[in-house]
Design a protein around this motif. Sequence first.
Motif, PDB file in Angstrom:
ATOM      1  N   LYS A 106       0.840  -1.210   0.000  1.00  0.00           N
ATOM      2  CA  LYS A 106       0.000   0.000   0.000  1.00  0.00           C
ATOM      3  C   LYS A 106       0.869   1.253   0.000  1.00  0.00           C
ATOM      4  O   LYS A 106       0.454   2.296  -0.507  1.00  0.00           O
ATOM      5  N   PRO A 121      -7.030   9.801  -1.719  1.00  0.00           N
ATOM      6  CA  PRO A 121      -7.057  10.465  -0.404  1.00  0.00           C
ATOM      7  C   PRO A 121      -5.635  10.839   0.000  1.00  0.00           C
ATOM      8  O   PRO A 121      -4.690  10.144  -0.370  1.00  0.00           O
ATOM      9  N   VAL A 145      -7.819   6.485   8.173  1.00  0.00           N
ATOM     10  CA  VAL A 145      -7.780   5.054   7.901  1.00  0.00           C
ATOM     11  C   VAL A 145      -6.335   4.593   8.025  1.00  0.00           C
ATOM     12  O   VAL A 145      -5.435   5.194   7.439  1.00  0.00           O
ATOM     13  N   LYS A 147      -3.644   1.601   7.476  1.00  0.00           N
ATOM     14  CA  LYS A 147      -3.532   0.420   6.609  1.00  0.00           C
ATOM     15  C   LYS A 147      -2.171  -0.237   6.761  1.00  0.00           C
ATOM     16  O   LYS A 147      -1.138   0.424   6.623  1.00  0.00           O
ATOM     17  N   VAL A 157      -6.886  -3.205   7.006  1.00  0.00           N
ATOM     18  CA  VAL A 157      -7.344  -1.811   6.893  1.00  0.00           C
ATOM     19  C   VAL A 157      -8.278  -1.502   8.049  1.00  0.00           C
ATOM     20  O   VAL A 157      -9.282  -2.179   8.236  1.00  0.00           O
ATOM     21  N   VAL A 159     -10.611   1.386   9.671  1.00  0.00           N
ATOM     22  CA  VAL A 159     -11.240   2.703   9.485  1.00  0.00           C
ATOM     23  C   VAL A 159     -11.524   3.283  10.869  1.00  0.00           C
ATOM     24  O   VAL A 159     -12.196   2.653  11.685  1.00  0.00           O
ATOM     25  N   GLN A 189      -4.314   7.401   6.025  1.00  0.00           N
ATOM     26  CA  GLN A 189      -5.028   8.175   5.000  1.00  0.00           C
ATOM     27  C   GLN A 189      -6.146   8.987   5.605  1.00  0.00           C
ATOM     28  O   GLN A 189      -6.735   8.568   6.609  1.00  0.00           O
ATOM     29  N   GLU A 190      -6.464  10.079   4.970  1.00  0.00           N
ATOM     30  CA  GLU A 190      -7.673  10.796   5.368  1.00  0.00           C
ATOM     31  C   GLU A 190      -8.864   9.890   5.060  1.00  0.00           C
ATOM     32  O   GLU A 190      -8.831   9.124   4.086  1.00  0.00           O
ATOM     33  N   LYS A 191      -9.887   9.960   5.888  1.00  0.00           N
ATOM     34  CA  LYS A 191     -11.072   9.140   5.674  1.00  0.00           C
ATOM     35  C   LYS A 191     -12.017   9.884   4.739  1.00  0.00           C
ATOM     36  O   LYS A 191     -12.457  10.992   5.040  1.00  0.00           O
ATOM     37  N   LEU A 192     -12.295   9.270   3.614  1.00  0.00           N
ATOM     38  CA  LEU A 192     -13.193   9.895   2.648  1.00  0.00           C
ATOM     39  C   LEU A 192     -14.618   9.428   2.892  1.00  0.00           C
ATOM     40  O   LEU A 192     -14.833   8.353   3.459  1.00  0.00           O
ATOM     41  N   GLU A 196     -19.063   3.832  -2.441  1.00  0.00           N
ATOM     42  CA  GLU A 196     -17.925   3.084  -2.988  1.00  0.00           C
ATOM     43  C   GLU A 196     -18.357   2.297  -4.215  1.00  0.00           C
ATOM     44  O   GLU A 196     -19.433   1.704  -4.225  1.00  0.00           O
ATOM     45  N   LYS A 218     -19.150  -4.470   1.896  1.00  0.00           N
ATOM     46  CA  LYS A 218     -18.036  -4.999   2.692  1.00  0.00           C
ATOM     47  C   LYS A 218     -18.397  -5.365   4.124  1.00  0.00           C
ATOM     48  O   LYS A 218     -17.823  -6.277   4.704  1.00  0.00           O
ATOM     49  N   MET A 277     -13.936   5.697  -4.208  1.00  0.00           N
ATOM     50  CA  MET A 277     -14.929   6.425  -3.426  1.00  0.00           C
ATOM     51  C   MET A 277     -15.403   7.568  -4.317  1.00  0.00           C
ATOM     52  O   MET A 277     -14.580   8.334  -4.843  1.00  0.00           O
ATOM     53  N   LEU A 286      -9.372   4.379  -3.471  1.00  0.00           N
ATOM     54  CA  LEU A 286      -9.102   3.923  -2.102  1.00  0.00           C
ATOM     55  C   LEU A 286      -8.055   2.827  -2.112  1.00  0.00           C
ATOM     56  O   LEU A 286      -7.249   2.702  -1.205  1.00  0.00           O
ATOM     57  N   GLU A 287      -8.137   1.987  -3.122  1.00  0.00           N
ATOM     58  CA  GLU A 287      -7.191   0.873  -3.203  1.00  0.00           C
ATOM     59  C   GLU A 287      -7.160   0.333  -4.618  1.00  0.00           C
ATOM     60  O   GLU A 287      -8.124   0.455  -5.376  1.00  0.00           O
TER      61      GLU A 287
HETATM   62  P1  AMP Z   1      -9.387  -2.269   1.435  1.00  0.00           P
HETATM   63  O1  AMP Z   1      -9.073  -3.538   2.201  1.00  0.00           O
HETATM   64  O2  AMP Z   1      -8.204  -1.455   1.083  1.00  0.00           O
HETATM   65  O3  AMP Z   1     -10.366  -2.573   0.343  1.00  0.00           O
HETATM   66  O4  AMP Z   1     -10.232  -1.355   2.409  1.00  0.00           O
HETATM   67  C1  AMP Z   1     -11.362  -1.877   3.046  1.00  0.00           C
HETATM   68  C2  AMP Z   1     -12.416  -0.842   3.142  1.00  0.00           C
HETATM   69  O5  AMP Z   1     -11.965   0.210   3.969  1.00  0.00           O
HETATM   70  C3  AMP Z   1     -12.786  -0.148   1.848  1.00  0.00           C
HETATM   71  O6  AMP Z   1     -13.659  -0.885   1.074  1.00  0.00           O
HETATM   72  C4  AMP Z   1     -13.425   1.105   2.387  1.00  0.00           C
HETATM   73  O7  AMP Z   1     -14.736   0.844   2.825  1.00  0.00           O
HETATM   74  C5  AMP Z   1     -12.570   1.420   3.582  1.00  0.00           C
HETATM   75  N1  AMP Z   1     -11.540   2.431   3.240  1.00  0.00           N
HETATM   76  C6  AMP Z   1     -10.293   2.228   2.798  1.00  0.00           C
HETATM   77  N2  AMP Z   1      -9.641   3.404   2.608  1.00  0.00           N
HETATM   78  C7  AMP Z   1     -10.514   4.376   2.952  1.00  0.00           C
HETATM   79  C8  AMP Z   1     -10.452   5.811   2.988  1.00  0.00           C
HETATM   80  N3  AMP Z   1      -9.353   6.485   2.661  1.00  0.00           N
HETATM   81  N4  AMP Z   1     -11.554   6.484   3.390  1.00  0.00           N
HETATM   82  C9  AMP Z   1     -12.684   5.819   3.761  1.00  0.00           C
HETATM   83  N5  AMP Z   1     -12.793   4.485   3.755  1.00  0.00           N
HETATM   84  C10 AMP Z   1     -11.740   3.757   3.359  1.00  0.00           C
END
Ligand code: AMP
Length: 426
Positions: A106, A121, A145, A147, A157, A159, A189-192, A196, A218, A277, A286-287
């Motif tokens: 990441k 973000p 967030v 990670k 991850v 949140v 990361q900043e939380k957005l 999604e 999710k 997002m 986000l990823e």
């Molecule tokens: P990931 O395992 O990277 O898919 O992240 C799992 C979940 O975390 C995502 O599907 C989002 O719901 C949440 N997430 C990850 N990054 C952010 C972010 N910067 N802001 C808000 N939610 C996030």
Amino acid sequence: MKQLSVLIIGSGGREHALGWKLRSSPRVGKLYFAPGNGGTAKLGENIDIRVEQIEELARFAKKGRIDLTVVGPEAPLVNGIVDLFQKRGLTIFGPNRRASQLEGSKAWAANFIKKWNIPHPESFIFNNADKAKKFVKESKWSGMVVKADALAQGKGVIVCVSKAEAEYAIDEIMVKKTFGDAGNRIVIQEKLTGEEVSVLALCDGKNIVPLLPSQDHKRIYDDDKGANTGGMGAYAPVPFVSPKLQREITKTILKPTIAGLKKEGIEYKGVLYAGLMLTKEGPKVLEYNVRMGDPETQPLMMLLKSDLLPIINSCITGTLKKSQVRFKQGYSVCVVLAADGYPSSYEKGQEIHADNNYSNNNPFVFHAGTTQKGNTILTSGGRVLGVTSYAPTLKNAIKKAYDFINEKKVSFNNMQYRTDIGKKAL
Ligand code: AMP
Ligand code: GLY
């Protein structure tokens, strides 16, 4: 026409769906799954090799004269299965090890995305827990967030809605090492906020063809409550992703990602998955994942009209064309039936009961955590089945999937599922 022997690596609903689609191709002969599940055993032969055993997989492919290998999950990609197969002269679909860093690290992805100006973000990377906590204390963000850098089976991850939670998350990942060495480094990361969506695109090294936008669910409970899971259901296409927004996503995210990789000397072949997002300022990444999503693949395969085999071949040979990828009109919904207790600990070995007079057609039941034992199918994982329907409207696709579940056409003890898959989009 020579029929090809195909090996699919993985054991989830995604792999069952890929196998189901490939099975319908006149060009596919023998189908193997490693290790596969109770559902894939009906489409081909399950081979007892785990996805981490990439050397054994290459040996099997060589000895079994496999013409094409399709990789489902991320771990073998990040571990360089594509590089290994290519070195052995074997044909394989997926990005190589360098390209897979997009998902495998990441921190690497955060630097990449910043460098190539792809909407994201705000992110900061830390190798040290004290420095990370100091950053959190002084931060202007309330929600953030945290990670783990490397692969953590989708669990790395956290949140956080407060600074205290973020400090706790840093301790979990970096000090307690809940995810092992994956947490040696973290990204904060900043939380957005926003909706999604998952945008998956086929890539042949130069050309990209986006698939229909899809949306995963999710969290374990309805209304997006409770713990994060691998995904409790998905549907496609997403009505609120307009053609204009799709063009924006291709222009500002997908194309610059492939172009940025190219400028770094990395040719991307395979499926690129952008987890987005939709914010007030536009879509942000986000990823990245370097593979198909699970459960997004189940509705996408249900909707794909074109033969998947030539599409995969074109990705490998660098000849992918948009006209090759055709979808049916209408909608598909996948509702995941999970074991009681998932995503924490859960019981395995429950017998799955199927109504005698149900036809596995529409909905189609994709297997995930199942194994065949004699004439019975037993649960063997957290996400057990994915009931996947198709209908001309989203409303009817949702109804079709839930009618099937409510009528207990297929069931097991204490199964849990969300009752609101796709409903937000109605
Ligand atoms: P990931 O395992 O990277 O898919 O992240 C799992 C979940 O975390 C995502 O599907 C989002 O719901 C949440 N997430 C990850 N990054 C952010 C972010 N910067 N802001 C808000 N939610 C996030
Ligand atoms: N559905 C989320 C994922 O495949 O990562």
